[in-house]
Design a protein around this motif. Structure first.
Motif, PDB file in Angstrom:
ATOM      1  N   SER A  53     -21.915   6.397  -8.623  1.00 58.95           N
ATOM      2  CA  SER A  53     -21.957   7.557  -9.551  1.00 58.95           C
ATOM      3  C   SER A  53     -22.120   8.700  -8.662  1.00 58.95           C
ATOM      4  N   HIS A  54     -22.034   9.976  -9.291  1.00 60.96           N
ATOM      5  CA  HIS A  54     -22.151  11.285  -8.644  1.00 60.96           C
ATOM      6  C   HIS A  54     -23.378  11.876  -9.565  1.00 60.96           C
ATOM      7  N   ASP A  55     -23.963  13.035  -8.971  1.00 55.43           N
ATOM      8  CA  ASP A  55     -24.944  13.773  -9.380  1.00 55.43           C
ATOM      9  C   ASP A  55     -26.187  13.039 -10.084  1.00 55.43           C
ATOM     10  N   GLU A  56     -26.511  11.896  -9.407  1.00 49.28           N
ATOM     11  CA  GLU A  56     -27.939  11.381  -9.848  1.00 49.28           C
ATOM     12  C   GLU A  56     -29.127  12.395  -9.663  1.00 49.28           C
ATOM     13  N   GLU A  57     -29.001  12.869  -8.605  1.00 52.03           N
ATOM     14  CA  GLU A  57     -30.182  13.455  -7.994  1.00 52.03           C
ATOM     15  C   GLU A  57     -30.348  14.881  -8.715  1.00 52.03           C
ATOM     16  N   VAL A  58     -29.432  15.529  -9.668  1.00 48.42           N
ATOM     17  CA  VAL A  58     -29.404  16.448 -10.331  1.00 48.42           C
ATOM     18  C   VAL A  58     -29.626  15.999 -11.847  1.00 48.42           C
ATOM     19  N   GLY A  59     -30.151  14.924 -12.210  1.00 44.50           N
ATOM     20  CA  GLY A  59     -30.321  14.737 -13.543  1.00 44.50           C
ATOM     21  C   GLY A  59     -29.431  13.593 -14.007  1.00 44.50           C
ATOM     22  N   CYS A  60     -28.966  12.696 -13.252  1.00 38.91           N
ATOM     23  CA  CYS A  60     -28.059  11.593 -13.883  1.00 38.91           C
ATOM     24  C   CYS A  60     -26.971  12.055 -14.466  1.00 38.91           C
ATOM     25  N   LYS A  61     -26.282  13.169 -14.119  1.00 32.25           N
ATOM     26  CA  LYS A  61     -25.299  13.994 -14.782  1.00 32.25           C
ATOM     27  C   LYS A  61     -23.864  13.041 -14.533  1.00 32.25           C
ATOM     28  N   GLY A  62     -23.764  12.309 -13.607  1.00 32.57           N
ATOM     29  CA  GLY A  62     -22.285  11.675 -13.500  1.00 32.57           C
ATOM     30  C   GLY A  62     -22.233  10.173 -14.207  1.00 32.57           C
ATOM     31  N   VAL A  63     -23.247   9.560 -14.449  1.00 31.47           N
ATOM     32  CA  VAL A  63     -22.975   8.049 -14.771  1.00 31.47           C
ATOM     33  C   VAL A  63     -22.586   8.138 -16.352  1.00 31.47           C
ATOM     34  N   PRO A  64     -23.048   9.169 -17.375  1.00 31.72           N
ATOM     35  CA  PRO A  64     -22.658   8.633 -18.512  1.00 31.72           C
ATOM     36  C   PRO A  64     -21.189   8.450 -18.582  1.00 31.72           C
ATOM     37  N   THR A  65     -20.197   9.246 -18.072  1.00 29.79           N
ATOM     38  CA  THR A  65     -18.594   8.787 -18.117  1.00 29.79           C
ATOM     39  C   THR A  65     -18.511   7.589 -17.448  1.00 29.79           C
ATOM     40  N   LEU A  66     -19.230   7.169 -16.493  1.00 26.34           N
ATOM     41  CA  LEU A  66     -18.749   5.717 -16.045  1.00 26.34           C
ATOM     42  C   LEU A  66     -19.405   4.842 -16.976  1.00 26.34           C
ATOM     43  N   LEU A  67     -20.449   4.811 -17.688  1.00 29.15           N
ATOM     44  CA  LEU A  67     -20.876   3.977 -18.734  1.00 29.15           C
ATOM     45  C   LEU A  67     -19.813   3.833 -19.952  1.00 29.15           C
ATOM     46  N   ALA A  68     -19.514   5.160 -20.295  1.00 35.78           N
ATOM     47  CA  ALA A  68     -18.330   5.288 -21.343  1.00 35.78           C
ATOM     48  C   ALA A  68     -17.089   4.585 -21.077  1.00 35.78           C
ATOM     49  N   ARG A  69     -16.806   4.137 -19.706  1.00 31.78           N
ATOM     50  CA  ARG A  69     -15.518   3.467 -19.382  1.00 31.78           C
ATOM     51  C   ARG A  69     -16.098   1.784 -19.153  1.00 31.78           C
ATOM     52  N   LEU A  70     -17.221   1.838 -18.858  1.00 31.23           N
ATOM     53  CA  LEU A  70     -17.795   0.430 -18.864  1.00 31.23           C
ATOM     54  C   LEU A  70     -18.302  -0.185 -20.268  1.00 31.23           C
ATOM     55  N   ALA A  71     -18.304   0.485 -21.114  1.00 24.06           N
ATOM     56  CA  ALA A  71     -18.648   0.210 -22.525  1.00 24.06           C
ATOM     57  C   ALA A  71     -17.188  -0.386 -23.084  1.00 24.06           C
ATOM     58  N   GLN A  72     -16.261   0.028 -22.499  1.00 26.27           N
ATOM     59  CA  GLN A  72     -14.929  -0.591 -23.148  1.00 26.27           C
ATOM     60  C   GLN A  72     -14.517  -2.012 -22.576  1.00 26.27           C
ATOM     61  N   LYS A  73     -15.305  -2.381 -21.791  1.00 26.78           N
ATOM     62  CA  LYS A  73     -15.182  -3.751 -21.387  1.00 26.78           C
ATOM     63  C   LYS A  73     -16.410  -4.611 -21.894  1.00 26.78           C
ATOM     64  N   THR A  74     -16.261  -6.152 -21.468  1.00 27.22           N
ATOM     65  CA  THR A  74     -16.955  -6.781 -22.029  1.00 27.22           C
ATOM     66  C   THR A  74     -18.525  -6.468 -21.513  1.00 27.22           C
ATOM     67  N   LEU A  75     -19.367  -6.336 -22.180  1.00 33.07           N
ATOM     68  CA  LEU A  75     -20.459  -5.691 -21.639  1.00 33.07           C
ATOM     69  C   LEU A  75     -21.393  -6.519 -20.676  1.00 33.07           C
TER      70      LEU A  75
END
Length: 384
Positions: free
Chosen positions: A133-155
């Motif tokens: 992910s990107h932008d973890e050092e400034v408040g985990c700003k990148g990972v939510p969009t990654l998780l949104a994509r992961l949530a569409q898969k088998t968890l």
């Protein structure tokens, strides 16, 4: 002995100066090309600016829960720090590898990538997801969009976040919410102070109220954490133009680092309500254009991992912890857990070396990480 490929990959990753304020696309492109050499497709998930991106890739069967290997690609700045060598050129001295990101947390990224040939060389009984992910050092700003994509898969059944813990399993950390308060007063010549509204002085009154709230937060404690209570502090403040001008503007940033399970939003709502219902009318009696605003800067939840079958099995691959381990710093782990994925923090190096000049990871730490991931790879092998 660490995997030589890990050392080579780490040198390449350190060479990308992925400070949070800058783009990480060159590093993401490098990782995509590396994975493609092994026949692995990966997905780049760009942010709104198109200047930064997350990367998500999977190895193995996708019709069942698997394991996520998560890490962030950004690093903190080096400006103002006294380095004895180029921070973006990996340097080895006395069994230590120096460079920005060696501890936090490109050593983990390198070890994960070095594991890829082993993963594809065997049938896997569950998928392995690579999530950078990107932008973890400034408040985990990148990972939510990654998780949104992961949530569409088998968890996935488990997430491993490779933040530096000296390869000790960590089960919890505090959450964080950060806000900016902007106070707009009314300028005047300092000889006529009563005709103005001093933005700095009103900002100080809000900060004093925050200090009172910080004392209240100490009442709820959890001895597993250090410090054992939620904390609140003001970290940055700017205001004023000259001593002979009543300052028209002042802004400051503050943060709350909260124990898992402690809801701090009511406290935030309380300080906003008090500022706008009590201070603002007082200010507007002098000048109607005065204002007080609060803008969220970042927010991520705390982590408190509960036992789960896959987690317990993976823990068996690590040295047994002496106690339930927590860390003071935050990670994207709470966001994975919020999605319903049990999460463990475990990676090479120590945060005691992170974020400072002369950041390093020791070769024994890198070797311990490679050994753990190799054992994990064997554990993931489909029985024959």
């Amino acid at each position: 002995m660490s995997n030589p490929a890990t050392r080579e990959l780490l040198a390449d990753l350190i060479a990308f100066a992925t400070v949070s304020r800058d783009s990480n696309l060159a590093l993401i492109d490098y990782v995509q090309r590396y994975l493609a050499r092994y026949g692995i497709d990966s997905e780049m998930i760009a942010d709104a600016s198109g200047e930064k991106a997350n990367l998500l890739a999977v190895i193995g069967p996708q019709d069942r829960p698997g394991i996520v290997l998560s890490g962030h690609t950004d690093v903190v700045p080096v400006s103002g720090q006294q380095w004895h060598s180029d921070p973006f050129v990996l340097r080895e001295t006395n069994g230590k590898l120096f460079g920005r990101g060696t501890a936090d947390m490109k050593s983990w990224l390198a070890a994960v990538l070095a594991l890829v040939p082993q993963l594809i060389a065997q049938p896997l009984r569950m998928p392995v997801w690579i999530a950078f992910s990107h932008d973890e050092e400034v408040g985990c700003k990148g990972v939510p969009t990654l998780l949104a994509r992961l949530a569409q898969k088998t968890l996935p059944a488990l997430c491993l976040v490779g933040e530096p813990t000296e390869m000790r399993p960590v089960f919890g950390h505090k959450g964080k919410i950060a806000l900016r308060c902007e106070v707009t007063g009314h300028a005047a010549h300092s000889a006529y102070t009563p005709q103005g509204v001093n933005a700095i002085e009103y900002a100080v009154r809000i900060i004093q109220s925050l200090m009172t709230l910080a004392e209240r937060l100490k009442q709820e404690r959890n001895p597993a954490f250090d410090p054992p209570f939620s904390t609140l502090q003001t970290g940055v403040i700017h205001g004023g133009e000259a001593l002979n001008i009543v300052p028209e503007r002042c802004w400051f940033d503050f943060e709350i680092r909260s124990l898992p399970g402690v809801s701090v939003q009511p406290l935030v709502d309380e300080i906003i309500h008090w500022s706008q219902q009590h201070l603002l009318p007082e200010m507007r009696q002098i000048a109607v254009g005065c204002d007080i605003t609060f803008t969220p800067l970042s927010h991520y939840p705390g982590l408190q991992t509960q036992a789960a079958t896959t987690l317990e099995q993976v823990l068996a691959l690590l040295p047994p912890p002496a106690a339930v381990n927590t860390v003071a710093f935050g990670t994207e782990g709470g966001l994975f857990q919020q999605l319903g994925i049990p999460t463990l923090i475990c990676g090479p190096g120590s945060m005691a070396q992170g974020h400072k000049a002369g950041e390093f990871v020791s070769l024994p730490q890198l070797a311990a990480c490679d050994t753990f991931l190799a054992d994990l790879c064997c554990w993931l092998r489909e029985p024959t």
